[in-house]
Design a protein around this motif. Sequence first.
Motif, mmCIF file in Angstrom:
data_model
loop_
_atom_site.group_PDB
_atom_site.id
_atom_site.type_symbol
_atom_site.label_atom_id
_atom_site.label_comp_id
_atom_site.label_asym_id
_atom_site.label_seq_id
_atom_site.Cartn_x
_atom_site.Cartn_y
_atom_site.Cartn_z
ATOM 1 N N LEU A 196 119.289 -5.193 108.984
ATOM 2 C CA LEU A 196 118.278 -4.938 110.390
ATOM 3 C C LEU A 196 118.914 -5.153 111.601
ATOM 4 O O LEU A 196 118.401 -5.114 112.631
ATOM 5 N N GLY A 197 120.327 -5.533 111.426
ATOM 6 C CA GLY A 197 121.045 -5.838 112.950
ATOM 7 C C GLY A 197 121.231 -7.128 113.042
ATOM 8 O O GLY A 197 121.900 -7.493 114.080
ATOM 9 N N GLY A 198 120.948 -8.031 112.274
ATOM 10 C CA GLY A 198 121.297 -9.522 112.142
ATOM 11 C C GLY A 198 122.582 -9.947 112.073
ATOM 12 O O GLY A 198 123.673 -8.874 111.965
ATOM 13 N N PRO A 199 122.897 -11.246 112.133
ATOM 14 C CA PRO A 199 124.387 -11.908 111.408
ATOM 15 C C PRO A 199 124.794 -11.112 110.350
ATOM 16 O O PRO A 199 124.090 -11.018 109.504
ATOM 17 N N PRO A 200 126.220 -11.142 110.230
ATOM 18 C CA PRO A 200 126.726 -10.602 108.764
ATOM 19 C C PRO A 200 126.353 -11.653 107.647
ATOM 20 O O PRO A 200 126.169 -12.786 107.967
ATOM 21 N N PRO A 201 126.402 -11.166 106.504
ATOM 22 C CA PRO A 201 125.984 -12.101 105.367
ATOM 23 C C PRO A 201 127.399 -13.065 105.117
ATOM 24 O O PRO A 201 128.454 -12.539 105.821
ATOM 25 N N LEU A 202 127.104 -13.996 104.516
ATOM 26 C CA LEU A 202 128.094 -15.151 104.284
ATOM 27 C C LEU A 202 129.232 -14.472 103.449
ATOM 28 O O LEU A 202 130.291 -14.880 103.518
ATOM 29 N N SER A 203 128.794 -13.737 102.441
ATOM 30 C CA SER A 203 129.846 -13.082 101.532
ATOM 31 C C SER A 203 130.331 -11.770 101.902
ATOM 32 O O SER A 203 129.268 -10.697 102.410
ATOM 33 N N HIS A 204 131.745 -11.686 102.283
ATOM 34 C CA HIS A 204 132.247 -10.395 102.744
ATOM 35 C C HIS A 204 133.159 -9.700 101.753
ATOM 36 O O HIS A 204 133.515 -10.359 100.883
ATOM 37 N N ALA A 205 133.097 -8.162 101.873
ATOM 38 C CA ALA A 205 133.607 -7.491 101.041
ATOM 39 C C ALA A 205 135.130 -7.935 100.453
ATOM 40 O O ALA A 205 135.718 -7.860 99.519
ATOM 41 N N ALA A 206 135.864 -8.214 101.675
ATOM 42 C CA ALA A 206 137.267 -8.606 101.422
ATOM 43 C C ALA A 206 137.570 -9.664 100.481
ATOM 44 O O ALA A 206 138.494 -9.785 99.718
ATOM 45 N N GLU A 207 136.540 -10.850 100.642
ATOM 46 C CA GLU A 207 136.692 -11.894 99.984
ATOM 47 C C GLU A 207 136.128 -11.578 98.440
ATOM 48 O O GLU A 207 136.979 -12.265 97.562
ATOM 49 N N GLY A 208 135.316 -10.673 98.330
ATOM 50 C CA GLY A 208 135.072 -10.208 96.766
ATOM 51 C C GLY A 208 136.151 -9.568 96.038
ATOM 52 O O GLY A 208 136.391 -9.602 94.934
ATOM 53 N N THR A 209 136.979 -8.911 96.931
ATOM 54 C CA THR A 209 138.114 -8.163 96.409
ATOM 55 C C THR A 209 139.140 -9.202 96.083
ATOM 56 O O THR A 209 139.706 -9.240 95.093
ATOM 57 N N ALA A 210 139.465 -10.208 96.920
ATOM 58 C CA ALA A 210 140.432 -11.108 96.620
ATOM 59 C C ALA A 210 140.023 -12.005 95.453
ATOM 60 O O ALA A 210 140.693 -12.420 94.565
ATOM 61 N N LEU A 211 138.690 -12.313 95.195
ATOM 62 C CA LEU A 211 138.174 -13.024 93.944
ATOM 63 C C LEU A 211 138.338 -12.254 92.766
ATOM 64 O O LEU A 211 138.809 -12.721 91.650
ATOM 65 N N GLN A 212 138.147 -10.937 92.900
ATOM 66 C CA GLN A 212 138.460 -10.205 92.002
ATOM 67 C C GLN A 212 139.759 -9.944 91.301
ATOM 68 O O GLN A 212 139.843 -9.924 89.949
ATOM 69 N N ARG A 213 140.548 -9.900 92.338
ATOM 70 C CA ARG A 213 142.197 -10.130 91.864
ATOM 71 C C ARG A 213 142.614 -11.284 91.310
ATOM 72 O O ARG A 213 143.196 -11.418 90.129
ATOM 73 N N ILE A 214 141.886 -12.702 91.545
ATOM 74 C CA ILE A 214 142.210 -13.675 90.969
ATOM 75 C C ILE A 214 141.722 -13.620 89.525
ATOM 76 O O ILE A 214 142.323 -14.256 88.659
#
Length: 346
Positions: free
Chosen positions: A310-328
Amino acid sequence: MSRRLRVGVIGAGSIASGVHIPNYKRHEDRVELAAVADVNRAKAEACAARFGISGVYDSYEAMLREAQLDAVSICTPNKFHASAAIAALEAGCHVLCEKPPAMSYEEALRMEQTAQRCNRLLTYGFHYRYAEEVQVLRRYIEAGELGEVYMAKVTAVRRRGIPAWGVFTSKELQGGGALCDIGVHMLDTALYLMGYPEVDRVMASTYQKLGNRPGVGDWDWEQFSVEDLAVGMIVFKNGASLLLETAFAVNVGPDKTMQVSLAGDQGGADVFPLKLYQEKHGTLVDVQPVGLKAGKPRDAELAAFVDSCLGGPPPLSHAAEGTALQRIVEELYRSAELGEAIRLQG
């Protein structure tokens, strides 16, 4: 957005009915829970009847085509995360996808790239980030109270805790066992607190010793195809290291441990419950914050997702970090399969 956020849920299993849908219902002033989709139509219908959801579908493709949604929760087995997320993003929806991101690094990367191309939010269900202990410790770290954090230890261990529900013991549908189910929660928490440093190399071993035989518990041991224990080490390019132990079942006590420990040159910490260890004025001191809120991180995560959509602050978890975790995670499994350390390239 002046009207309420129209939300759909893909997958009508326990995580949807136990977490996502009840939380959306708590925000009915801002959220219209418009539709639920599941390949098992009877399950979708039962879920819709229970929560008063008008739209019922047996395919997420049809739901995304017809329901005019703004946002989607993905609560399917891991095998279907990527295809559902990409379809939802391309349909113009913001996406909250349960963990782990996908079955492979390549899938997670495509999800991230699709979110960027479509200019939509993509966040993952790493709800431990929203725990008060984690947020307080992050402030301590940012203030320099731990100094240079050069070692982490991650523990996500059950003495006997093999899931007897869902498809958590199916490698085909989940991609793995303890590591990609409970292990990723503590791993992500540690990486988040460390600032997601770039990985240099990993080494791991996985075991299937208890899950594939009868024991204490009611899982289907004859269909158990994942690891019941994974141990590993991650070395980062900044010189820090992380030790990992995660298990559905292993002959150690206590019955369950979910813990992240950090060591820095100015102090250290255990996260659950939060306790800091420092040297002050010529003596060793332990610091245990008091009055921390005993909130529910999953509730906070869903509320933050709604706020972001709804236009508020971004969530704490970002897509790029998810990608990095998946690679690990992928490289840890590959190291265990090959029986050697893996150095990440690029």
